[in-house]
Design a protein around this motif. Structure first.
Motif, PDB file in Angstrom:
ATOM      1  N   PRO A 181      57.631  41.421  42.482  1.00 54.82           N
ATOM      2  CA  PRO A 181      56.466  42.000  43.152  1.00 54.82           C
ATOM      3  C   PRO A 181      56.771  42.433  44.583  1.00 54.82           C
ATOM      4  N   LEU A 182      55.976  43.336  45.076  1.00 53.73           N
ATOM      5  CA  LEU A 182      56.164  43.870  46.419  1.00 53.73           C
ATOM      6  C   LEU A 182      55.697  42.858  47.463  1.00 53.73           C
ATOM      7  N   PRO A 183      56.559  42.444  48.412  1.00 51.78           N
ATOM      8  CA  PRO A 183      56.106  41.522  49.465  1.00 51.78           C
ATOM      9  C   PRO A 183      55.175  42.242  50.440  1.00 51.78           C
ATOM     10  N   THR A 219      53.194  33.995  37.758  1.00 53.38           N
ATOM     11  CA  THR A 219      54.294  33.415  38.510  1.00 53.38           C
ATOM     12  C   THR A 219      55.586  34.183  38.257  1.00 53.38           C
ATOM     13  N   PHE A 220      56.517  34.049  39.221  1.00 56.34           N
ATOM     14  CA  PHE A 220      57.818  34.698  39.118  1.00 56.34           C
ATOM     15  C   PHE A 220      58.817  33.857  39.903  1.00 56.34           C
ATOM     16  N   LYS A 268      54.034  33.339  43.310  1.00 60.60           N
ATOM     17  CA  LYS A 268      52.756  33.762  42.741  1.00 60.60           C
ATOM     18  C   LYS A 268      52.476  35.213  43.115  1.00 60.60           C
ATOM     19  N   TYR A 269      52.301  36.043  42.108  1.00 64.39           N
ATOM     20  CA  TYR A 269      51.970  37.443  42.364  1.00 64.39           C
ATOM     21  C   TYR A 269      50.508  37.714  42.043  1.00 64.39           C
ATOM     22  N   ALA A 287      49.585  47.545  40.917  1.00 63.02           N
ATOM     23  CA  ALA A 287      50.784  47.150  41.663  1.00 63.02           C
ATOM     24  C   ALA A 287      50.838  45.640  41.747  1.00 63.02           C
ATOM     25  N   TYR A 288      52.002  45.073  41.483  1.00 64.61           N
ATOM     26  CA  TYR A 288      52.207  43.642  41.593  1.00 64.61           C
ATOM     27  C   TYR A 288      52.679  43.322  43.012  1.00 64.61           C
TER      28      TYR A 288
END
Length: 333
Positions: A153-155, A257-258, A274-275, A327-328
């Motif tokens: 996911p994008l920070p 989760t990732f 967590k995303y 978007a994640y």
């Protein structure tokens, strides 16, 4: 309140009001309610008709021969009212004497809020599933490097205008919304006032650190209340406008989760990152209809008190997933 004095229309109206102002995904900001008046009970269905886009051709004065009129193709989708939730609680006679009517009114208010949460969870999942199925769950190469997946996911952080950017690997919340708008542009969705983006509370918090969102002395156009909250808490989670979007905050944004890394605030070096899956688009992409079809009261046969119960039915259909993007994202470190 005596059962004899219970007026279903009044209490249905109170619950419905709370339900309507508590909805985020199911609100008119995010879905259309065009078929709401066509349902009466669970199991009803509504036909939704759509037509193809007309072909646009070049025209040159005095030289173009018009083609034969195009026959537009028609399609049909079914909006099925196949979801139902209910509440069923008792007002004890002792409580009734001590705190009535506030007790019943507050219970009904909470019932409306609870029904809204159930609706939003359902609609959110439906929207995200439709986007993923259509292959629109990332921004794509056209606006790289803003590409995100559930695995990576994008920070996102809050640094933006008038603030120091400490993490160059993360994207500022406001810039993220700008890129999300570009994603909709690439989907050929016109920039208009009905674009929405539904974000989790933490992302709204990051966004609220940026003056381009909250403004200086209200310069952004968003209402800044005494407690620093932009928006109106009784407007379906609407926090304000940014980058061409109605920004909606919701607790029901889909999460997962990732494997986290140092780029993320939560779950670095573990599988507990967590995303959040942010959905954006226009209300015309999704049809929604709901109705509180029953509210009733009766004396309990097992206790000394009045039982109040109600049934809420609804249905949702994503009719044009190309008008939605997702978007994640996750909190940047």
């Amino acid at each position: 309140m005596s059962v004899d004095l219970f007026i279903p229309a009044i209490w249905s109206g109170k619950i419905n009001r709370r339900l309507k102002i508590a909805l985020a995904y199911g609100s008119a900001y995010c879905v259309n309610h065009d078929y709401e008046g066509d349902i009466a009970e669970y199991g009803d269905s509504v036909k939704i008709h759509a037509i193809s886009d007309p072909t646009i051709s070049d025209y040159t004065k005095n030289s173009t021969d018009l083609s034969s009129p195009e026959v537009l193709s028609a399609s049909e989708a079914i909006l099925l009212i196949d979801q139902g939730d209910y509440f069923n609680f008792i007002v004890d006679d002792i409580d009734k004497r001590q705190v009535q009517p506030q007790f019943t009114a507050e219970a009904m208010d909470r019932a409306g809020y609870g029904l809204a949460l159930e609706v939003d969870q359902y609609v959110a999942g439906l929207m995200l599933a439709a986007i993923v199925a259509a292959g629109n769950d990332s921004f794509g190469e056209a606006i790289a490097p803003v590409v995100s997946t559930a695995v990576s996911p994008l920070p996102i952080h809050g640094a933006g205008q008038y603030q120091e950017v400490t993490d160059v690997t993360a994207t500022a919340a406001y810039e993220f919304l700008v890129d999300l708008g570009t994603a909709l542009d690439n989907q050929k969705i016109p920039r208009s006032l009905d674009r929405f983006a539904i974000v989790p509370p933490w992302l709204l918090g990051e966004l609220s650190k940026d003056y381009r969102f909250v403004g200086i002395n209200g310069a952004s156009g968003n209402t800044i209340l005494a407690d620093g909250f932009a928006g109106n808490p009784e407007q379906n989670g609407l926090a304000g406008r940014a980058a061409g979007f109605n920004v909606i905050a919701s607790l029901d944004v889909p999460t997962g989760t990732f494997n986290g890394t140092s780029a993320y605030k939560v779950g670095a070096g573990t599988a507990n990152g967590k995303y959040s899956a942010v959905v954006a688009g226009v209300p015309s992409a999704t049809s929604f209809a709901n109705q509180i079809i029953e509210t009733e009261a009766y004396r309990s046969h097992k206790a000394f008190g009045d039982v109040l119960r109600g049934l809420h039915v609804y249905g949702c259909k994503v009719t044009n997933a190309s008008r939605l993007v997702a978007a994640y994202v996750a909190q940047g470190s």
